[in-house]
Scaffold this active site. Structure first.
Site, short mmCIF file in Angstrom:
data_model
loop_
_atom_site.label_atom_id
_atom_site.label_comp_id
_atom_site.label_asym_id
_atom_site.label_seq_id
_atom_site.Cartn_x
_atom_site.Cartn_y
_atom_site.Cartn_z
N ASN A 9 0.88 -1.17 0.00
CA ASN A 9 0.00 0.00 0.00
C ASN A 9 0.91 1.22 0.00
O ASN A 9 1.49 1.57 1.02
CB ASN A 9 -0.89 -0.03 1.25
N LYS A 11 0.19 4.23 -0.22
CA LYS A 11 -0.41 5.44 0.41
C LYS A 11 -0.14 6.66 -0.48
O LYS A 11 -0.07 6.51 -1.70
CB LYS A 11 0.07 5.61 1.85
N HIS A 97 -9.50 1.09 4.95
CA HIS A 97 -8.23 1.32 5.64
C HIS A 97 -8.47 2.26 6.82
O HIS A 97 -9.28 3.18 6.73
CB HIS A 97 -7.20 1.91 4.68
N GLU A 99 -6.87 4.66 7.89
CA GLU A 99 -6.67 6.09 7.60
C GLU A 99 -7.91 6.68 6.94
O GLU A 99 -8.23 7.86 7.12
CB GLU A 99 -5.41 6.26 6.72
N GLU A 169 -5.39 -5.04 10.35
CA GLU A 169 -4.37 -4.03 10.60
C GLU A 169 -4.65 -3.36 11.94
O GLU A 169 -5.45 -2.41 12.00
CB GLU A 169 -4.37 -2.98 9.49
N GLY A 175 2.49 2.17 10.87
CA GLY A 175 3.43 3.27 10.76
C GLY A 175 4.12 3.62 12.06
O GLY A 175 4.73 4.68 12.18
N SER A 215 3.47 -2.18 10.39
CA SER A 215 4.92 -2.27 10.63
C SER A 215 5.50 -3.63 10.28
O SER A 215 6.44 -4.11 10.93
CB SER A 215 5.26 -1.89 12.08
#
Ligand code: 13P
Length: 252
Positions: A9, A11, A97, A99, A169, A175, A215
């Site tokens: 991904n 991003k 996701h 985010e 996730e 991250g 991560s």
């Protein structure tokens, strides 16, 4: 038999030329080291999608988007439809996701509509779920993931569900450099598979690919992927560095 997958991904990273160059180098590498039944997906920003899709030629390597709109077409300035994504040659789209859920306030009902629209356009969906740290600390992480799956994808028919890849996730691992331990990942993946089994039956549950994201990098991919219910990874930062990403694929 379920598919083993590593998906990158990207991003909102890399300009067009950088993205094309990375995709080319991954494609070249996978020509010399074939994937043998496994699948690798590059989920790029929208503007890269056509260029990346048209250069991929390695067996098992495909492209995907990171989001899509829930409508077919119309007055939605700045948005991208599933039909448009499909027309670039992409095969996948990431939906849900964290985010998108957090920053863009996408709720369960919208994510369900997006999933349906993507499937209607013959895109496969990587559907993300996962709890935030406070939810894990309150020990409600299983309930949170269950609700996300029930509202987002468990309304689908069995036929449609066959085109879903689930990505677990944990938000606290995205991250941050903090990875779920292999035991934490396995525990949640096993639970997710049990939910799929309850809803769609054992055969379907056995066939469902469940990816871990958060991560994940070359140095920890081996121990994560060694778990029986972890079928690969959805990789953020480490998918932007060719050698790192290739080593994650090798770990699979
Ligand atoms: P990182 O691998 O950078 O933690 O990101 C994971 C992720 O969000 C993939 O979708």
């Amino acid at each position: 038999m379920r598919k083993k997958i590593v998906a990158g991904n990207w991003k909102m990273n890399m300009d067009y030329n950088e993205g094309i160059s990375l995709a080319k180098s991954i494609n070249d590498e996978l020509h010399s080291t074939p994937l043998s039944g496994k699948e690798v997906i590059l989920c790029t920003p929208f503007i890269h999608l056509q260029g990346v899709s048209s250069l991929l030629s390695s067996k098992g390597l495909s492209s995907g988007a990171q989001n899509c709109n829930d409508h077919k077409s119309g007055a939605y300035t700045g948005e991208i439809s599933a039909t448009m994504i499909k027309s670039t040659g992409a095969s996948y789209v990431i939906i849900g996701h964290s985010e998108r859920r957090t920053i863009y306030k996408e709720d369960d009902s919208l994510l369900s509509s997006k999933t349906i629209e993507a499937l209607r356009n013959e895109l496969k969906v990587i559907f993300c779920c996962g709890e935030v740290l406070a939810e894990r600390e309150q020990k409600i992480h299983f309930d949170v993931v269950k609700k996300q799956l029930e509202s987002g994808i468990f309304g689908l028919t069995e036929e449609d569900f066959a085109n879903i890849v689930i990505a677990y996730e944990p938000v606290w691992a995205i991250g941050t450099g903090v990875t779920a331990t292999p035991d934490q990942a396995q525990e949640m993946h096993k639970y997710i598979r049990s939910l799929v089994e309850k809803r769609y039956g054992k055969e379907c549950a056995d066939d469902t690919t469940i990816l871990y994201g958060g991560s994940c990098k070359a140095s920890n991919a081996n121990e994560l992927f060694a778990n029986p219910d972890v079928d690969g990874g959805l990789i953020g930062g480490a998918s932007l560095v060719k050698d790192e990403f290739i080593n994650i694929i090798k770990a699979l």
